[in-house]
Design an enzyme around this catalytic site. Sequence first.
Site, PDB file in Angstrom:
ATOM      1  NE  ARG A  52      -3.385   0.915   0.264  1.00 20.88           N
ATOM      2  CZ  ARG A  52      -4.298   1.577   0.954  1.00 20.88           C
ATOM      3  NH1 ARG A  52      -5.082   0.968   1.788  1.00 20.88           N
ATOM      4  NH2 ARG A  52      -4.438   2.876   0.779  1.00 20.88           N
ATOM      5  NE  ARG A  57      -0.381   1.618 -18.864  1.00 16.27           N
ATOM      6  CZ  ARG A  57      -0.416   0.569 -18.064  1.00 16.27           C
ATOM      7  NH1 ARG A  57       0.683   0.063 -17.558  1.00 16.27           N
ATOM      8  NH2 ARG A  57      -1.552  -0.001 -17.765  1.00 16.27           N
ATOM      9  CB  CYS A  96      -8.194   5.019 -12.065  1.00 15.98           C
ATOM     10  SG  CYS A  96      -6.530   5.314 -12.643  1.00 15.98           S
ATOM     11  CD  GLU A 113      -9.861   5.828  -1.315  1.00 20.17           C
ATOM     12  OE1 GLU A 113     -10.512   5.644  -0.276  1.00 20.17           O
ATOM     13  OE2 GLU A 113      -9.058   4.986  -1.752  1.00 20.17           O
ATOM     14  NE  ARG A 166      -6.644   6.550   1.139  1.00 23.36           N
ATOM     15  CZ  ARG A 166      -7.372   7.653   1.250  1.00 23.36           C
ATOM     16  NH1 ARG A 166      -7.948   8.172   0.185  1.00 23.36           N
ATOM     17  NH2 ARG A 166      -7.536   8.243   2.421  1.00 23.36           N
ATOM     18  CE1 TYR A 200      -0.849   5.021   3.366  1.00 25.22           C
ATOM     19  CE2 TYR A 200       0.908   3.654   4.229  1.00 25.22           C
ATOM     20  CZ  TYR A 200      -0.373   3.792   3.757  1.00 25.22           C
ATOM     21  OH  TYR A 200      -1.184   2.686   3.651  1.00 25.22           O
ATOM     22  NE  ARG A 219      -2.157   1.928   8.827  1.00 26.66           N
ATOM     23  CZ  ARG A 219      -2.064   0.623   8.569  1.00 26.66           C
ATOM     24  NH1 ARG A 219      -2.564   0.134   7.469  1.00 26.66           N
ATOM     25  NH2 ARG A 219      -1.485  -0.184   9.440  1.00 26.66           N
TER      26      ARG A 219
END
Length: 125
Positions: free
Chosen positions: A7, A63, A75, A78, A90, A108, A116
Amino acid sequence: MIVRGVRGATTVKANQEKEILDATEGLMRTICEENEIDPENVAQVILTVTEDLTATFPAKALRRLAGWTHVPVMCAQEIPVPNGLEKCIRVMITLNTTKAQSEIHHVYLNEAVKLRPDLQLTKDS
């Protein structure tokens, strides 16, 4: 080898194509470097953006990276949670690896470090 998820997230200051693509590319480069990811071992990448980012698809940034042409990328938007982090990108990378869960470094960047704070590896840029 086992399937693992990696992540990461970052933020941008403006809803501009160049900023979104540059931030996404930087996040992916950092994640790949920290986890020694070879695109040949990646099954898929899912990128999400908050509803305030509409200038481009962040998948376009992949790409620009060598070796990522044939990796499936998607894609999505959220969930617009009240008081959630704004202008956030994210990523979830699903890959085959020999690393243990504890060896995976989730990354992050920028304001996304707030998402986080419990993870050891956080980066400000």
